[in-house]
Design a protein around this motif. Structure first.
Motif, PDB file in Angstrom:
ATOM      1  N   ALA B 306       0.835  -1.205   0.000  1.00 52.54           N
ATOM      2  CA  ALA B 306       0.000   0.000   0.000  1.00 52.54           C
ATOM      3  C   ALA B 306       0.870   1.255   0.000  1.00 52.54           C
ATOM      4  O   ALA B 306       0.620   2.191  -0.764  1.00 52.54           O
ATOM      5  N   TYR B 307       1.904   1.257   0.844  1.00 52.35           N
ATOM      6  CA  TYR B 307       2.781   2.430   0.844  1.00 52.35           C
ATOM      7  C   TYR B 307       3.544   2.544  -0.459  1.00 52.35           C
ATOM      8  O   TYR B 307       3.841   3.632  -0.937  1.00 52.35           O
ATOM      9  N   SER B 308       3.842   1.383  -1.046  1.00 55.20           N
ATOM     10  CA  SER B 308       4.480   1.420  -2.351  1.00 55.20           C
ATOM     11  C   SER B 308       3.555   2.080  -3.376  1.00 55.20           C
ATOM     12  O   SER B 308       4.004   2.814  -4.262  1.00 55.20           O
ATOM     13  N   THR B 309       2.236   1.838  -3.238  1.00 59.75           N
ATOM     14  CA  THR B 309       1.283   2.492  -4.144  1.00 59.75           C
ATOM     15  C   THR B 309       1.322   4.002  -3.980  1.00 59.75           C
ATOM     16  O   THR B 309       1.327   4.748  -4.960  1.00 59.75           O
ATOM     17  N   VAL B 310       1.345   4.442  -2.708  1.00 58.71           N
ATOM     18  CA  VAL B 310       1.416   5.877  -2.444  1.00 58.71           C
ATOM     19  C   VAL B 310       2.564   6.479  -3.240  1.00 58.71           C
ATOM     20  O   VAL B 310       2.428   7.492  -3.929  1.00 58.71           O
ATOM     21  N   SER B 311       3.704   5.791  -3.175  1.00 54.64           N
ATOM     22  CA  SER B 311       4.897   6.302  -3.837  1.00 54.64           C
ATOM     23  C   SER B 311       4.782   6.237  -5.359  1.00 54.64           C
ATOM     24  O   SER B 311       5.016   7.213  -6.069  1.00 54.64           O
ATOM     25  N   GLN B 312       4.369   5.065  -5.856  1.00 57.07           N
ATOM     26  CA  GLN B 312       4.373   4.860  -7.308  1.00 57.07           C
ATOM     27  C   GLN B 312       3.362   5.738  -8.045  1.00 57.07           C
ATOM     28  O   GLN B 312       3.596   6.147  -9.173  1.00 57.07           O
ATOM     29  N   LEU B 313       2.239   6.011  -7.375  1.00 62.82           N
ATOM     30  CA  LEU B 313       1.219   6.818  -8.038  1.00 62.82           C
ATOM     31  C   LEU B 313       1.736   8.200  -8.374  1.00 62.82           C
ATOM     32  O   LEU B 313       1.372   8.801  -9.382  1.00 62.82           O
ATOM     33  N   SER B 314       2.588   8.698  -7.489  1.00 64.10           N
ATOM     34  CA  SER B 314       3.040  10.060  -7.696  1.00 64.10           C
ATOM     35  C   SER B 314       4.024  10.172  -8.862  1.00 64.10           C
ATOM     36  O   SER B 314       4.335  11.272  -9.297  1.00 64.10           O
ATOM     37  N   TYR B 315       4.512   9.036  -9.376  1.00 66.89           N
ATOM     38  CA  TYR B 315       5.283   9.097 -10.628  1.00 66.89           C
ATOM     39  C   TYR B 315       4.408   9.711 -11.722  1.00 66.89           C
ATOM     40  O   TYR B 315       4.878  10.487 -12.553  1.00 66.89           O
ATOM     41  N   ILE B 316       3.146   9.297 -11.724  1.00 60.84           N
ATOM     42  CA  ILE B 316       2.225   9.814 -12.744  1.00 60.84           C
ATOM     43  C   ILE B 316       2.070  11.323 -12.578  1.00 60.84           C
ATOM     44  O   ILE B 316       2.165  12.092 -13.534  1.00 60.84           O
ATOM     45  N   VAL B 317       1.861  11.732 -11.320  1.00 65.69           N
ATOM     46  CA  VAL B 317       1.677  13.153 -11.051  1.00 65.69           C
ATOM     47  C   VAL B 317       2.949  13.920 -11.388  1.00 65.69           C
ATOM     48  O   VAL B 317       2.907  14.998 -11.981  1.00 65.69           O
ATOM     49  N   LEU B 318       4.104  13.333 -11.040  1.00 66.04           N
ATOM     50  CA  LEU B 318       5.376  13.998 -11.327  1.00 66.04           C
ATOM     51  C   LEU B 318       5.545  14.196 -12.828  1.00 66.04           C
ATOM     52  O   LEU B 318       5.889  15.286 -13.297  1.00 66.04           O
ATOM     53  N   GLY B 319       5.257  13.128 -13.588  1.00 60.15           N
ATOM     54  CA  GLY B 319       5.387  13.239 -15.035  1.00 60.15           C
ATOM     55  C   GLY B 319       4.462  14.320 -15.584  1.00 60.15           C
ATOM     56  O   GLY B 319       4.811  15.060 -16.513  1.00 60.15           O
ATOM     57  N   THR B 320       3.284  14.432 -14.981  1.00 57.42           N
ATOM     58  CA  THR B 320       2.315  15.422 -15.444  1.00 57.42           C
ATOM     59  C   THR B 320       2.787  16.840 -15.136  1.00 57.42           C
ATOM     60  O   THR B 320       2.503  17.777 -15.876  1.00 57.42           O
ATOM     61  N   ALA B 321       3.517  16.973 -14.038  1.00 59.91           N
ATOM     62  CA  ALA B 321       3.870  18.302 -13.569  1.00 59.91           C
ATOM     63  C   ALA B 321       5.172  18.826 -14.178  1.00 59.91           C
ATOM     64  O   ALA B 321       5.609  19.922 -13.838  1.00 59.91           O
ATOM     65  N   ILE B 322       5.802  18.040 -15.055  1.00 57.14           N
ATOM     66  CA  ILE B 322       7.027  18.538 -15.700  1.00 57.14           C
ATOM     67  C   ILE B 322       6.694  18.911 -17.135  1.00 57.14           C
ATOM     68  O   ILE B 322       6.128  18.117 -17.880  1.00 57.14           O
ATOM     69  N   PHE B 323       7.043  20.117 -17.501  1.00 56.58           N
ATOM     70  CA  PHE B 323       6.646  20.673 -18.784  1.00 56.58           C
ATOM     71  C   PHE B 323       7.640  20.271 -19.867  1.00 56.58           C
ATOM     72  O   PHE B 323       8.458  21.074 -20.291  1.00 56.58           O
ATOM     73  N   GLY B 324       7.579  19.018 -20.277  1.00 54.66           N
ATOM     74  CA  GLY B 324       8.449  18.580 -21.361  1.00 54.66           C
ATOM     75  C   GLY B 324       7.928  17.271 -21.898  1.00 54.66           C
ATOM     76  O   GLY B 324       7.365  16.467 -21.147  1.00 54.66           O
ATOM     77  N   PRO B 325       8.080  17.029 -23.208  1.00 53.91           N
ATOM     78  CA  PRO B 325       7.433  15.871 -23.834  1.00 53.91           C
ATOM     79  C   PRO B 325       7.875  14.532 -23.263  1.00 53.91           C
ATOM     80  O   PRO B 325       7.047  13.634 -23.107  1.00 53.91           O
ATOM     81  N   VAL B 326       9.125  14.392 -22.926  1.00 50.74           N
ATOM     82  CA  VAL B 326       9.587  13.071 -22.484  1.00 50.74           C
ATOM     83  C   VAL B 326       8.975  12.726 -21.127  1.00 50.74           C
ATOM     84  O   VAL B 326       8.516  11.605 -20.886  1.00 50.74           O
TER      85      VAL B 326
END
Lengths: 503, 494
Positions: B306-326
């Motif tokens: 469950a804590y791993s989910t907390v961490s892994q989900l934010s990869y998605i948010v992090l990717g969304t919050a960086i202004f670059g195509p990659v």
């Protein structure tokens, strides 16, 4: 076609008179009147959609001498709401009184229920269709007296004392209203709503009349802090009566307040008056839900939920019924949103609350009590009832796509667009609190009992009728969310809120 | 424009859900047939949509909700990503749940709400505007509650209360943001590149406030620190529920919502110019590191996951919050990758618990000898989480790290490295223990030829194969990476 309007009032009235004489016909008359009025209400709704506001002078005598009936979109939707709720309650009541199980075992209420219930329906329709303030008074009195009668039909002593308190409060309310009406008549020489609206001029008589009428009707609607009589009355009445009182009866006095504010008193209502009414509504929302969370009896919880839901209705006043920005006669688009939202809340709450009280009544019928701590495992015993309770709960909380959500959405939008942010917080907090008390009930119902109590011997067929009657209304509350476009269009017909510029 | 296929996709779980309620507890065979038929149909409909979409067919179903406000179901590449994920994982989870709950009470209620839960997820995937999104988002909250408290123990009721408190409160904040958007901009619909450009000229501050409300409202379900408190508690639910909850349903709905808000409501450029992306990226990074650190110290396997989910989900948010195509590619692709990896892990944890009553990390000693296939699936998914090539997680992390470098935010790479090390620190010990240590006492022998019931074994094997496939076949046009690339090409006008 115009001639259908008076029948909406006359059919239950005649039914009531016959039921007084021929007591055994009560249930049959209840069903027949319900079906006939529903058909007439549907015809009226259609007519309002097609032709606009419908007026009908009873016996051919128009205002100011005769009795005039009038149905605009709001009136028609209130009539339709009542006509849809009433048959479900009738069916429920037939099953309920055939075998008043539980604590009331052996109690025979007598057939008095039927004439009272039919009188009450006639009075409700008369309130929603009246075009003058004195007829409103008469209808409201008949309504109150038959409502008190329905509470007294309980075997329990506490119902009797609750009924007495209700009678006293309602009597005071009527008195206030009547004084207000007298003032209006003395100052402006008419009782017709439209004429009064034209003639009313700002001044002491008008302001005093506004205060008296509003306070009197607020007492009857049980707006905080004038709600003291409601929890006992609604919580201790027999189940069908609780549903009738909470869903329908309080809507009548509320309907009168909004109609009078926007059609008679626009010249004297002011921003502070609206804020005051809305402020009481806000307190009602918070206080009612907090009290509901603390209750140990299911029916009292549902009754306090009504105290809180009444608060939402009154948010309509500051947001829709008060001129904003001085002489801005054009009005704003958000005022129409709030108008529709407040009334929509009235409609959806009627279905949802009737359904919840009917569900609570079924619980009491089957278990013989409604103590919260002993509701464990209820979902296994009465799955349909628990499901109906949960489904109507969605409207009370305001979860999409229920009717309650549509109402809240409109009120929220109006509050945000008008810059009256404080209502936003109250509306949202109220949603969370109501989720709190509803999930207390559902949590209990879903938890298995510690020890398996003996199942009652043999099925009791009456329950199924009762269970499905409450389910039907829960589904109607949901349907209001799914068919909001049509219902909102109906409310719009002949709206007294001035058309404003777009958002 | 095709109208019916989105409706059918939604109905393929809604109708079975309602029928299951009406069916009653004892008709277990009919229920199984309904469940599987619905799940298979849904996959079929999604395949049809994908094929049609490739040919350029537009899918949209619209119905008036309130005056001037429509409910819209629409297919675009981002919804396709989430839709395919939900359909595929629903099928596997249904098979798993049928096996897992065999003979236990209240299955009618369970599968009824399970179907409604998936219906909400599909609705969220297809939602074409905020109001439709919100409708299904709240429906998801409500329909998941009976699943969380399914066991009806005191612990599960407490978890249910916590879950409801968090998610309903989040829903209210979200509603406030949505109402505010509508008050400023009128009825807006999601569109690539954002739709609030006009409003931004006059109401910049309001838009920042709305962004905060929307992210907080969605962040509760996406388990952003400090709004994550409900997630570790809610793992008391039965394993199939946890699997669905952590992979597609609840948490993913929050992350997907943030993706929608940034890309299709505000638009990346506007969000960037409002200065709201950097705080979001920081919040995501904190969540990534915090979740991993907490996972280290959890001994109960499901809590660690469950804590791993907390961490892994934010990869998605992090990717969304960086202004670059990659980085955008990395975030989008992780939407799918996290789902297939985490569902595999929860399936396997459920198998250990159900077959051998193993719930804690220290009890995994030597379990690889007794349940080699489940342990292998677990290992593949965990390696994926760590970012070992060529598995799915490697593709996500590679893009995220590279995306950080590309935009000059090298600290992102640091977060990736730190998180991968932490992932290894909490996944390698159980894996090593499972394969290389001797069991403390002999395992009870398997009931038949297989290590556990086939209904429990097949789903994790299939999803583990997906973890491998998503990495190896990343170059294929319809792989998660291929789809993400298509979306990014359109978004950045490449």
């Amino acid at each position: 076609v115009t001639a259908t309007v008076p029948w909406i009032v006359l059919v239950p009235l005649l039914g009531a008179c016959v039921a007084v004489g021929f007591r055994r016909l009560g249930p049959a008359l209840g069903v027949a009147s319900g079906v006939a009025v529903l058909a007439a209400a549907a015809a009226l709704t259609r007519q309002v959609f097609v032709e606009g506001v419908v007026r009908h002078a009873v016996g051919g005598w128009g205002a100011p001498l005769g009795i005039e009936l009038r149905a605009d979109g709001v009136g028609a939707s209130m009539v339709l709401m009542t006509a849809l709720t009433a048959p479900a309650i009738t069916v429920y009541a037939i099953a309920y009184y055939r075998d008043p199980g539980g604590a009331a075992k052996g109690w025979r209420p007598g057939p008095a229920f039927w004439p009272l219930w039919l009188f009450l329906q006639a009075a409700l329709y008369a309130v929603f269709l009246s075009a003058d303030v004195f007829n409103l008074y008469v209808a409201l009195e008949v309504l109150t007296l038959s409502a008190v009668g329905l509470i007294v039909l309980s075997p329990e002593l506490r119902a009797l004392s609750a009924a007495m308190r209700y009678l006293l409060a309602a009597f005071l309310g009527s008195l206030g209203y009547l004084f207000g009406v007298a003032l209006l008549y003395a100052a402006f020489g008419t009782l017709d709503i439209a004429l009064l609206g034209e003639r009313l001029t700002p001044g002491a008589p008008a302001a005093a009349a506004l205060a008296l009428v509003t306070l009197g009707l607020m007492l009857k609607t049980a707006l905080f802090p004038l709600h003291f009589w409601l929890p006992d009355a609604h919580g201790n009445a027999p189940a069908p009566a609780s549903a009738i009182l909470s869903a329908l009866v309080i809507k009548a006095s509320f309907y009168m307040i909004v109609r009078l504010w926007v059609e008679v008193f626009p010249a004297v209502v002011s921003f502070p008056a609206g804020q005051m009414a809305g402020g009481l509504g806000a307190l009602a929302i918070l206080w009612g839900s907090l009290q509901a969370i603390r209750q140990h009896r299911l029916k009292l919880l549902v009754a306090y939920s009504t105290v809180s839901q009444v608060g939402y209705l009154f948010l309509l006043l500051p947001l829709a019924a008060v001129p904003v920005g001085g002489a801005d006669a054009a009005g704003h688009a958000w005022q129409r949103d709030a108008w529709a939202g407040g009334l929509y809340h009235g409609l959806s709450h009627a279905f949802a609350k009737a359904s919840m009280f009917m569900a609570a009544g079924t619980v009491m019928h089957v278990l013989g009590h409604d103590r919260m701590e002993d509701l464990l495992g209820l979902a296994r015993r009465l799955p349909v009832t628990v499901f109906a309770f949960g489904l109507s709960g969605l409207t009370i909380i305001g979860v999409p796509p229920s009717g309650g959500f549509v109402a809240k959405w409109l009120l929220l939008r109006a509050a945000v667009e008008s810059g009256q942010w404080w209502w936003v917080i109250v509306i949202l907090a109220g949603g969370l609190l109501s989720a709190g008390y509803l999930f207390i009930v559902l949590g209990q119902a879903l938890t298995p009992p510690l020890a398996l109590t003996a199942e009652p011997a043999g099925p009791m067929p009456a329950h199924h009728t009762m269970e499905w009657a409450s389910m039907a209304l829960a589904l109607l509350a949901l349907l209001l969310g799914l068919r909001a476009v049509e219902a909102l269009a109906l409310i719009e017909v002949g709206t007294p809120i001035a058309a404003g510029p777009g958002p | 424009v095709e109208f019916w296929l989105p409706i059918l996709t939604l109905s393929s779980s809604l109708v079975p859900g309602i029928l299951i309620f009406l069916l009653g507890e004892e008709h277990s065979r009919a229920r199984t047939v309904l469940n599987l038929a619905g799940a298979v149909l849904k996959v079929l409909f999604v395949v049809l949509i994908v094929l049609g979409f490739e040919r350029g067919v537009e899918y949209e179903a619209r119905s008036a909700f309130m005056p001037g406000l429509d409910l819209v179901l629409r297919v675009d590449p981002i919804s396709l990503l989430f839709l395919a994920l939900s359909a595929a994982l629903w099928l596997t989870t249904t098979v798993y749940a049928i096996g897992y709950l065999e003979g236990s009470p209240n299955r009618s209620r369970f599968f009824g709400f399970f179907s409604l839960c998936v219906t909400s997820t599909v609705g969220i995937a297809l939602a074409g505007n905020l109001i439709t999104f919100f409708l299904f988002y709240e429906m998801l909250t409500i329909t998941t509650y009976p699943l969380v408290v399914h066991r009806e123990t005191a612990r599960s009721h407490a978890a249910g209360r916590t879950y409801l408190l968090y998610t309903l409160a989040g829903g209210i904040v979200l509603l406030l943001g949505i109402v505010w958007v509508h008050a400023l901009a009128g009825p807006v619909e999601f569109a690539s590149g954002g739709v609030l450009g006009e409003v931004a000229e006059t109401h910049r501050d309001a838009l920042v406030g709305i962004f905060a409300l929307l992210v907080v409202g969605l962040g509760v379900k996406a388990a952003l620190v400090p709004l994550h408190g409900w997630l570790p508690v809610a793992m008391v639910a039965p394993a199939p529920v946890s699997a669905l909850l952590h992979a597609v349903a609840v948490v993913k709905a929050g992350a997907y919502g943030i993706v929608r808000v940034v890309y299709d409501l505000y638009g990346l450029e506007l969000a960037h110019s409002l200065g709201v992306l950097t705080p979001l990226a920081l919040l995501a990074s904190v969540t990534i590191v915090y979740g991993s650190i907490r996972a280290l110290s959890e001994n109960e396997l499901k809590r660690r996951l469950a804590y791993s989910t907390v961490s892994q989900l934010s990869y998605i948010v992090l990717g969304t919050a960086i202004f670059g195509p990659v980085a955008t590619t990395g975030g989008l692709v992780h939407l799918v990758h996290q789902g297939i990896m985490k569902i595999t892990l929860f399936f396997c944890a459920g198998n250990f618990a159900e077959t051998l009553n193993v719930h804690h990390v220290h009890e995994l000693r030597g379990i690889g000898q007794r349940m080699p296939l489940s342990t292998a699936a677990f290992t593949i998914a965990a390696f994926g989480m760590m970012g070992v090539p060529p598995l799915a997680g490697f593709i996500s992390k590679w893009h995220l790290g590279l995306g950080g470098l590309e935009t000059g935010q090298s600290w992102v790479l640091l977060v990736m490295v730190a998180s991968s090390l932490l992932n290894a620190a909490y996944f390698l010990p159980p894996i090593a223990m499972a394969w290389f240590r001797e069991p403390s006492e002999a395992w009870e022998p398997p009931p038949g030829r297989l290590e556990t019931r086939w209904t429990l074994l097949a789903p994790p094997l299939v999803t583990a194969a997906m973890v491998l496939g998503a990495g190896v076949f990343g170059g294929w046009g319809l792989s998660p990476l291929g789809l993400a690339d298509t979306i990014v090409d359109a978004m950045y006008g490449r």
